[in-house]
Design an enzyme around this catalytic site. Structure first.
Site, PDB file in Angstrom:
ATOM      1  N   LYS A 131       0.830  -1.216   0.000  1.00 24.32           N
ATOM      2  CA  LYS A 131       0.000   0.000   0.000  1.00 24.32           C
ATOM      3  C   LYS A 131       0.862   1.263   0.000  1.00 24.32           C
ATOM      4  O   LYS A 131       0.626   2.185  -0.768  1.00 24.32           O
ATOM      5  CB  LYS A 131      -0.914   0.034   1.253  1.00 24.32           C
ATOM      6  CG  LYS A 131      -1.836  -1.157   1.388  1.00 24.32           C
ATOM      7  CD  LYS A 131      -2.768  -1.000   2.592  1.00 24.32           C
ATOM      8  CE  LYS A 131      -2.095  -1.077   3.941  1.00 24.32           C
ATOM      9  NZ  LYS A 131      -1.583  -2.400   4.311  1.00 24.32           N
ATOM     10  N   ARG A 168      -9.262   0.817   9.203  1.00 24.14           N
ATOM     11  CA  ARG A 168      -8.906  -0.564   9.539  1.00 24.14           C
ATOM     12  C   ARG A 168     -10.000  -1.272  10.333  1.00 24.14           C
ATOM     13  O   ARG A 168      -9.845  -2.449  10.656  1.00 24.14           O
ATOM     14  CB  ARG A 168      -7.633  -0.557  10.384  1.00 24.14           C
ATOM     15  CG  ARG A 168      -6.348  -0.862   9.611  1.00 24.14           C
ATOM     16  CD  ARG A 168      -5.212  -0.726  10.600  1.00 24.14           C
ATOM     17  NE  ARG A 168      -4.014  -1.447  10.310  1.00 24.14           N
ATOM     18  CZ  ARG A 168      -2.936  -0.918   9.720  1.00 24.14           C
ATOM     19  NH1 ARG A 168      -2.969   0.303   9.267  1.00 24.14           N
ATOM     20  NH2 ARG A 168      -1.843  -1.631   9.588  1.00 24.14           N
ATOM     21  N   ARG A 219      11.846  -5.885   4.070  1.00 22.13           N
ATOM     22  CA  ARG A 219      11.684  -4.493   4.491  1.00 22.13           C
ATOM     23  C   ARG A 219      12.524  -4.237   5.741  1.00 22.13           C
ATOM     24  O   ARG A 219      13.148  -3.192   5.866  1.00 22.13           O
ATOM     25  CB  ARG A 219      10.213  -4.163   4.740  1.00 22.13           C
ATOM     26  CG  ARG A 219       9.999  -2.699   5.098  1.00 22.13           C
ATOM     27  CD  ARG A 219       8.563  -2.258   4.936  1.00 22.13           C
ATOM     28  NE  ARG A 219       7.706  -2.795   5.974  1.00 22.13           N
ATOM     29  CZ  ARG A 219       6.378  -2.670   5.988  1.00 22.13           C
ATOM     30  NH1 ARG A 219       5.768  -2.045   5.010  1.00 22.13           N
ATOM     31  NH2 ARG A 219       5.665  -3.166   6.965  1.00 22.13           N
ATOM     32  N   ARG A 240      11.535  -0.530  11.931  1.00 19.52           N
ATOM     33  CA  ARG A 240      10.169  -0.773  12.411  1.00 19.52           C
ATOM     34  C   ARG A 240      10.164  -1.984  13.330  1.00 19.52           C
ATOM     35  O   ARG A 240      10.415  -3.102  12.906  1.00 19.52           O
ATOM     36  CB  ARG A 240       9.240  -1.028  11.216  1.00 19.52           C
ATOM     37  CG  ARG A 240       8.810   0.245  10.525  1.00 19.52           C
ATOM     38  CD  ARG A 240       7.762  -0.033   9.475  1.00 19.52           C
ATOM     39  NE  ARG A 240       6.550  -0.640  10.021  1.00 19.52           N
ATOM     40  CZ  ARG A 240       5.384  -0.638   9.386  1.00 19.52           C
ATOM     41  NH1 ARG A 240       5.279  -0.063   8.211  1.00 19.52           N
ATOM     42  NH2 ARG A 240       4.334  -1.201   9.928  1.00 19.52           N
ATOM     43  N   ARG A 272      -0.451  -9.227  13.348  1.00 18.13           N
ATOM     44  CA  ARG A 272      -1.055  -8.184  12.507  1.00 18.13           C
ATOM     45  C   ARG A 272      -1.989  -8.802  11.466  1.00 18.13           C
ATOM     46  O   ARG A 272      -3.021  -8.219  11.121  1.00 18.13           O
ATOM     47  CB  ARG A 272       0.041  -7.345  11.839  1.00 18.13           C
ATOM     48  CG  ARG A 272       0.726  -6.401  12.833  1.00 18.13           C
ATOM     49  CD  ARG A 272       2.089  -5.942  12.354  1.00 18.13           C
ATOM     50  NE  ARG A 272       2.038  -5.018  11.241  1.00 18.13           N
ATOM     51  CZ  ARG A 272       3.050  -4.814  10.392  1.00 18.13           C
ATOM     52  NH1 ARG A 272       4.177  -5.488  10.532  1.00 18.13           N
ATOM     53  NH2 ARG A 272       2.938  -3.938   9.439  1.00 18.13           N
TER      54      ARG A 272
HETATM   55  P1  AMP Z   1       1.054   0.350   9.164  1.00 20.63           P
HETATM   56  O1  AMP Z   1       2.239   1.217   8.977  1.00 20.63           O
HETATM   57  O2  AMP Z   1      -0.147   0.835   8.398  1.00 20.63           O
HETATM   58  O3  AMP Z   1       1.321  -1.105   8.919  1.00 20.63           O
HETATM   59  O4  AMP Z   1       0.626   0.479  10.712  1.00 20.63           O
HETATM   60  C1  AMP Z   1       1.517   0.076  11.745  1.00 20.63           C
HETATM   61  C2  AMP Z   1       0.740  -0.056  13.056  1.00 20.63           C
HETATM   62  O5  AMP Z   1       0.170   1.220  13.410  1.00 20.63           O
HETATM   63  C3  AMP Z   1      -0.452  -1.001  13.030  1.00 20.63           C
HETATM   64  O6  AMP Z   1      -0.062  -2.343  13.250  1.00 20.63           O
HETATM   65  C4  AMP Z   1      -1.302  -0.443  14.170  1.00 20.63           C
HETATM   66  O7  AMP Z   1      -0.762  -0.787  15.434  1.00 20.63           O
HETATM   67  C5  AMP Z   1      -1.111   1.050  13.993  1.00 20.63           C
HETATM   68  N1  AMP Z   1      -2.115   1.611  13.056  1.00 20.63           N
HETATM   69  C6  AMP Z   1      -1.866   2.179  11.837  1.00 20.63           C
HETATM   70  N2  AMP Z   1      -3.006   2.568  11.237  1.00 20.63           N
HETATM   71  C7  AMP Z   1      -4.008   2.241  12.085  1.00 20.63           C
HETATM   72  C8  AMP Z   1      -5.428   2.359  12.036  1.00 20.63           C
HETATM   73  N3  AMP Z   1      -6.050   2.895  10.981  1.00 20.63           N
HETATM   74  N4  AMP Z   1      -6.140   1.907  13.103  1.00 20.63           N
HETATM   75  C9  AMP Z   1      -5.536   1.383  14.184  1.00 20.63           C
HETATM   76  N5  AMP Z   1      -4.214   1.210  14.295  1.00 20.63           N
HETATM   77  C10 AMP Z   1      -3.438   1.639  13.258  1.00 20.63           C
END
Ligand code: AMP
Length: 188
Positions: free
Chosen positions: A13, A88, A127, A135, A146
Site C-alpha cells: 500500500k 482498519r 523491508r 520498524r 497483525r
Molecule cells: P502500518 O504502517 O499501516 O502497517 O501500521 C503500523 C501499526 O500502526 C499497526 O499495526 C497499528 O498498530 C497502527 N495503526 C496504523 N493505522 C491504524 C489504524 N487505521 N487503526 C488502528 N491502528 C493503526
C-alpha cells in the site's frame, strides 16, 4: 479524487501510495506513518501508541479518527487524498463516511491489493533488512498477530465497500510497476 488503498500488512500500500503522490499530486495519509512520527517526536500519543504497535494491535478508533480529521482539513489535501492503512475497522469506515459527508466529499475508489499471505513473511523480512530494522513490528511474530488482526477487524471492510460499489481488487503478487499499471487502469 479520494482513494483508499486496502490490503494486508506488507501488501504494498505504501509503495503504491507514494507512486500516486508523484504521478497525480494527491496527498498520502498513512496513519502508520503519522503514528511513527508521533513516536519519533516523543509525544504523549506516541508514547501510548508505541506499545500497541509493537505488539501488532490496533490503536483506538478515536485516536485514529482524530488524526485523520485534523489532516483532512489541511489545504494540501484539497486535491484529494490516498488513505493508506486507514480505515482498519468498521467504526473507522463509518467515521470516515461521516467526515467526508460533513465536508461534502466522497470516496472515488477503494482498491484492494491482494497478496498471498505466505509471501508476506519474506517481504516483511526484506523491508526489515532494507530499513535496518527501524520498524519494531517488522518481524514474523508480530506479522502473524497483525495478519490475525487484519482478518478479524479489517477484512470485514471488503464487503462494506463492495456493497457501496466502490471496491476493485488488483493482484499484488506481480511487480511494483505492474501493480501500479493495474491501479492506473482503475483510476483512469
Ligand atoms: P502500518 O504502517 O499501516 O502497517 O501500521 C503500523 C501499526 O500502526 C499497526 O499495526 C497499528 O498498530 C497502527 N495503526 C496504523 N493505522 C491504524 C489504524 N487505521 N487503526 C488502528 N491502528 C493503526
Amino acid at each position: 479524487m479520494n482513494i483508499i488503498l486496502f490490503g494486508a500488512p506488507g501488501a504494498g500500500k505504501g509503495t503504491q501510495a507514494k507512486r500516486l503522490v508523484e504521478a497525480r499530486g494527491l496527498v498520502q495519509l498513512s496513519t502508520g506513518d503519522m503514528l511513527r512520527a508521533a513516536i519519533d517526536a516523543g509525544t504523549e500519543l506516541g508514547l501510548r501508541a508505541r506499545e500497541i504497535m509493537d505488539r501488532g494491535d490496533l490503536v483506538s478508533d478515536e485516536i485514529i479518527l482524530g488524526m485523520i480529521a485534523e489532516r483532512m482539513d489541511s489545504p494540501d489535501c484539497a486535491n484529494g487524498v490516498i488513505l493508506d492503512g486507514f480505515p482498519r475497522t468498521v467504526a473507522q469506515a463509518e467515521g470516515l463516511d461521516a467526515m467526508l459527508e460533513e465536508r461534502d466529499l466522497a470516496l472515488s475508489h477503494v482498491i484492494e491489493i491482494s497478496v498471498d499471505e505466505n509471501a508476506l513473511f519474506a517481504r516483511i523480512e526484506n523491508r526489515a533488512a532494507e530499513t535496518g530494522g527501524s520498524r519494531a513490528d517488522d518481524n514474523a511474530e508480530t506479522l502473524r498477530k497483525r495478519l490475525a488482526v487484519y482478518h478479524e477487524n479489517t477484512a470485514p471492510l471488503l464487503p462494506y465497500y463492495d456493497g457501496k460499489g466502490l471496491l476493485k481488487t488488483v493482484d499484488g503478487m506481480v511487480s511494483i510497476d505492474e501493480v501500479g499499471q493495474a491501479i492506473d487502469e482503475i483510476l483512469g
